[in-house]
Structure formats: structure tokens, C-alpha cells
Design an enzyme around this catalytic site. Structure first.
Site, short mmCIF file in Angstrom:
data_model
loop_
_atom_site.label_atom_id
_atom_site.label_comp_id
_atom_site.label_asym_id
_atom_site.label_seq_id
_atom_site.Cartn_x
_atom_site.Cartn_y
_atom_site.Cartn_z
N HIS A 114 -5.04 9.55 0.38
CA HIS A 114 -5.07 8.77 1.61
C HIS A 114 -5.93 9.36 2.74
CE1 HIS A 114 -3.36 5.80 4.48
NE2 HIS A 114 -3.08 5.14 3.37
N HIS A 136 3.74 -2.16 3.15
CA HIS A 136 3.76 -0.82 2.56
C HIS A 136 5.05 -0.61 1.76
CE1 HIS A 136 0.82 -0.60 5.80
NE2 HIS A 136 0.25 0.37 5.09
N ASP A 168 0.82 -1.22 0.00
CA ASP A 168 0.00 0.00 0.00
C ASP A 168 0.85 1.26 0.00
OD1 ASP A 168 -1.93 -1.88 0.33
OD2 ASP A 168 -2.90 -0.94 2.06
N ASP A 169 0.22 2.34 -0.40
CA ASP A 169 0.71 3.72 -0.23
C ASP A 169 1.75 4.17 -1.25
OD1 ASP A 169 -0.97 3.47 1.90
OD2 ASP A 169 0.50 3.93 3.45
N HIS A 219 -6.03 3.15 -4.07
CA HIS A 219 -5.94 3.37 -2.63
C HIS A 219 -6.20 4.85 -2.33
CE1 HIS A 219 -4.91 2.15 1.41
NE2 HIS A 219 -3.75 2.78 1.48
ZN ZN Z 1 -2.61 3.14 3.21
#
Ligand code: ZN
Length: 473
Positions: free
Chosen positions: A351, A438, A296-297, A347
Site C-alpha cells: 500500500h 474497505h 480495498d485493502d 492493490h
Molecule cells: Zn487502499
């Protein structure tokens, strides 16, 4: 009514006649060609001499095509009984031009002979023919041109024959490409393909199909697969009218996305598009144990690059839930991820906690990210994960792809320790696990190698999140 029926009947009879004449002509052509029997040849021309004007008054002109290195030749004849209009390409390659020119010559001869023979069968009629040769050119992977000729032959108005001829050639070398080369020179690839083609035709043609002809025309022989073209990342297989089905079914084609064929194609024909399903089903793994790694991210130029390299080393597939605002500055990286067979998820743009936003704001977060990813890879993300895992029914109702959470949280964002990644996975590991990591922390990239080595040793296959979801349906 009665008149109509008679007309229909007549057309059918004439169709058969013209078709047979056409076939006969080709056979005669072959006979002359192979035998070189000049007596036979001259007897044909003597018979028709003086009856019908020959191919003497043709007009030629050249125009530009949409491709810089190809000119289009228009050849017409306004002969009163055997007029024609032909379009064909002139390339910078002599071998290609020669091949095409031979084909044009042969096609015209077939046409003239069809008209002559029809005239002989109907001596009291003013027989007029019509012949059109249409041309289509397509480019593939910046390396290949496909040339598609559509022949439309008419004799005495009602009777026609539609047939196809194709050429594929390398637009750098001029080398003509055979189906044998296209399918990586492997008969087993042709066998897979021919089975698929036959199934498609059986399904599409229904009652119109001529079963015996279909069987023989689709059998896995290279000579059966000569009329192919690559058009907009799809392989098209052509059949002539009356070849495998009743002429009322037109000219059947089979159209298959190249990405679906990737496993049986030679490297230079494969497309970068990844197809979830291919003509060769994914073989089941030995153990059947699978996990989905998710990151993620990102994307992050340095960390994600390193992760991508490690995944490729173990031939592991993963899913990247990307933050939209990071995508435009990393399009090359996003493309590389996608082209390596990994899945790309949405995603949000920057955020936020979606449950605190208005529906309009949620939509904007989703859409801007979808668009950024589409711009990078030409595909929309196939899954979504909410930041912080924060979701409710209002939010998930706005999302039209699967909303994916996780079953193992490595807490990599908290400990930031490469040595703690493996224990977190190991102590919670189970079949079909979805593992959260991540790709913005260097420690995660550094710890990944030992995780993958462990998973491999334990017989786990790393797949995309969608593959795990599909198996749980
Ligand atoms: Zn995230």
C-alpha cells in the site's frame, strides 16, 4: 509426375475400398450379433480358413500406469499377415474392464475381417495388415478417468483408417458416465452443445467438410455424442477420419474449456475456474441497472469472511482489490472469494503511494502481488487500483491490466459507522457506479446488508468491475 498421380489415384480408390470393407465388416458383425445366424458366420470363416493365421499367438504383458489404480496391458501378435500392438487399461472395476474387453475383441475382429476381405479382393497380392491401438488416460476433478483409444488400421501399407473410442468413468465407484449424465440429463443442454460443436467444425474444417454428414453427425441426439473425453479441464469431442470431412483433414476434434461449459454440466463435472463467457450467454437483467461494489485493502480473515457471506446471501458479485502481503496468510479465503465468482484485483504489496516510487519499485509492488494471488487461485488479478488513487502516466504505463478508480466514495474508512454506509451509497447512486469500500473495517461488513437490500429493492444488479468496464467500451 504421372506416376505420382496414378499412385495418388490408387490410394484414393483403395481408401474407399478399405473404408467400405471396414463399414461392411461392422455391419456383418452387427448382423451376426443380432441375428445369431451361425450358418452365415461359418460361411465367412470357412471362406478364409487356412488362408490367414488367426489370433492364437498373442503375447500379453502388464505395466504400471501413472495412476495407481490402473495397469496398462500390452497385447501383441507377430502374426505374419495380421500383426498388431494394443494398449489398454486394466482397472479395479470389473464393469469397466468388461466393457473395454468387449471393445478390444470387436476391434480385433474388424481388423482381421478387413485384411481378409481386402485379400479376397486382391487375390494375387501378399496382403499384410497392421493394427495399433493407442491409449491415453486423463483424470478430472479427482473423480473421473477419461480413456481415449486411438485406432490405427493399415491394410496393404497405403490404406489406413483412424478412429477413436472413449470411456469416462467414476474412479471411486467404477460407474461409466454417459454424455446424458455429463450434460445433467437435459436435452436442452445437448442442443446448446451440439450447436456449438457444429459451428466450430464448420469454421475449422472449411472446404473439407462433408456438409450432409456434418449435419447428421452433430444433430442433438445422445448417440451422436459418445466419443468425448475430459483432458486438462477441457472437453474433447472426437471424429474419425472421413466421418464428417475429407480424410485429408485428419481426425477432427472440438476442444472446449470445461469452465465455458459449466452452465450445462452436471455439478460433479463443473470446474472451479470461472469463465467470463460461457456457452450460455448471461441473460440481460430486467432493469439493466448495475453497480460494481469494490473492497480495498483486504483480505481480512474476519471482516472479508462476513462480507463474502453477505454478498452470497444476495447473490451479488463484487471486486476485491487485495494488498499482496495479506494474501499468503489467507489463501483459503482468497480461493473462496474467487470460487464464489468475485473478481480479484491487485492493490500493491504493502500500500505505498506509487507516484513516489521508482519504476523498478512500482514493478516489484505489482509483480509480488500478482504472484501471491496466482499462488492462491491459479489466476492473475484482472484489474488494478492504486493506493490513495495516486497515479500518473509513468505509473499507469507500467500496468498491463485496467487501472480502476471509483465513482462513489463511501468514506467508510473515515466514519467507521455501519449506519452511514447506506446513506453514502443512496445519495450518490447512479447506473454503472463503482462503489469504494474497505474490507478491513468491521463497520463496513456490518453496514453491507442494508446496502445490498436497498440495491436489490431498486433493481440494481451487483456485478464485477470488469463487467462495468466491458459495458462502457
Ligand atoms: Zn487502499
Amino acid at each position: 509426375m504421372n506416376n505420382d498421380r496414378q499412385k495418388k489415384h490408387r490410394s484414393w480408390v483403395d481408401y474407399v475400398l478399405v473404408s467400405s470393407i471396414f463399414t461392411l465388416t461392422v455391419l456383418i458383425g452387427i448382423f451376426i450379433f443380432t441375428n445369431g445366424d451361425s450358418k452365415f458366420q461359418s460361411s465367412i470363416s470357412a471362406k478364409t480358413k487356412g488362408e490367414i493365421v488367426n489370433d492364437t499367438q498373442k503375447l500379453l504383458s502388464e505395466t504400471k500406469s501413472e495412476f495407481e489404480d490402473i495397469q496398462i496391458v500390452t497385447e501383441t501378435s507377430e502374426d505374419p499377415t495380421m500383426p498388431y500392438t494394443l494398449y489398454y487399461p486394466k482397472t479395479k472395476f470389473e464393469q469397466v474392464n468388461k466393457e473395454i474387453s468387449q471393445y478390444i475383441t470387436k476391434s480385433k475382429e474388424n481388423y482381421f475381417n478387413a485384411v481378409r476381405l481386402y485379400k479376397n479382393a486382391h487375390p494375387d497380392k501378399d496382403v499384410v495388415g497392421k493394427y495399433q491401438l493407442f491409449l491415453d488416460i486423463h483424470e478430472h476433478n479427482n473423480s473421473y478417468y477419461s480413456i481415449v483409444f486411438k485406432n490405427k488400421l493399415t491394410v496393404d501399407q497405403a490404406n489406413y483408417d483412424i478412429s477413436y473410442q472413449t470411456y469416462i468413468f467414476n474412479n471411486h465407484s467404477g460407474e461409466l458416465v454417459s454424455t446424458y449424465q455429463l450434460f445433467n440429463q437435459k436435452t436442452e443442454n445437448l442442443e446448446v452443445f451440439s450447436k456449438y460443436v457444429k459451428n466450430q467444425l464448420t469454421k475449422n474444417l472449411g472446404k473439407n467438410v462433408y456438409t450432409d454428414k456434418l449435419d447428421s453427425s452433430t444433430a442433438p441426439y445422445w448417440k451422436n455424442y459418445k466419443r468425448l473425453a475430459i483432458i486438462n479441464d477441457r472437453l474433447v469431442v472426437y471424429y474419425n477420419s472421413g466421418e464428417i470431412a475429407d480424410p485429408s483433414a485428419g481426425t477432427p476434434t472440438v476442444i472446449v474449456p470445461m469452465s465455458y461449459l459449466n452452465p450445462i454440466l452436471a455439478d460433479s463435472f463443473r470446474t472451479s475456474a470461472i469463465s467470463k463467457e460461457t456457452i450460455i450467454p448471461v441473460k440481460p437483467t430486467g432493469t439493466g441497472k448495475r453497480v460494481a461494489l469494490t473492497f480495498d485493502d483486504g483480505p481480512h480473515e474476519k471482516v472479508t469472511r462476513q462480507i463474502l457471506k453477505t454478498l452470497n446471501k444476495y447473490d451479488a458479485k463484487a471486486t476485491f482489490f487485495m494488498v499482496g502481503r495479506r494474501v499468503p496468510n489467507n489463501t483459503k479465503l482468497v480461493k473462496d472469494i474467487y470460487n464464489s465468482g468475485h473478481e480479484i484485483g491487485n492493490h500493491t504489496w504493502n500500500h505505498p503511494k506509487l507516484t513516489s516510487l521508482t519504476s523498478k519499485q512500482v514493478m516489484s509492488q505489482l509483480d509480488s502481488t500478482d504472484d501471491a494471488i496466482y499462488k492462491a487461485i491459479g489466476q492473475y488479478p484482472t484489474v488494478f487500483r492504486p493506493p490513495y488513487g495516486a497515479k500518473n502516466k509513468r505509473v499507469t504505463d507500467l500496468i498491463d491490466v485496467p487501472v480502476v478508480m471509483w465513482t462513489i466514495d463511501t468514506l467508510d474508512w473515515k466514519h467507521r459507522n455501519a449506519n452511514k454506509l447506506l446513506p453514502m451509497v443512496k445519495n450518490n447512486l447512479h447506473n454503472n457506479a463503482i462503489i469504494l469500500m474497505h474490507d478491513i473495517h468491521q463497520s463496513t461488513a456490518d453496514g453491507l446488508d442494508s446496502v445490498l437490500a436497498y440495491l436489490q429493492k431498486e433493481g440494481y444488479e451487483c456485478v464485477t468491475v470488469s463487467e462495468i468496464l466491458a459495458s462502457q467500451k
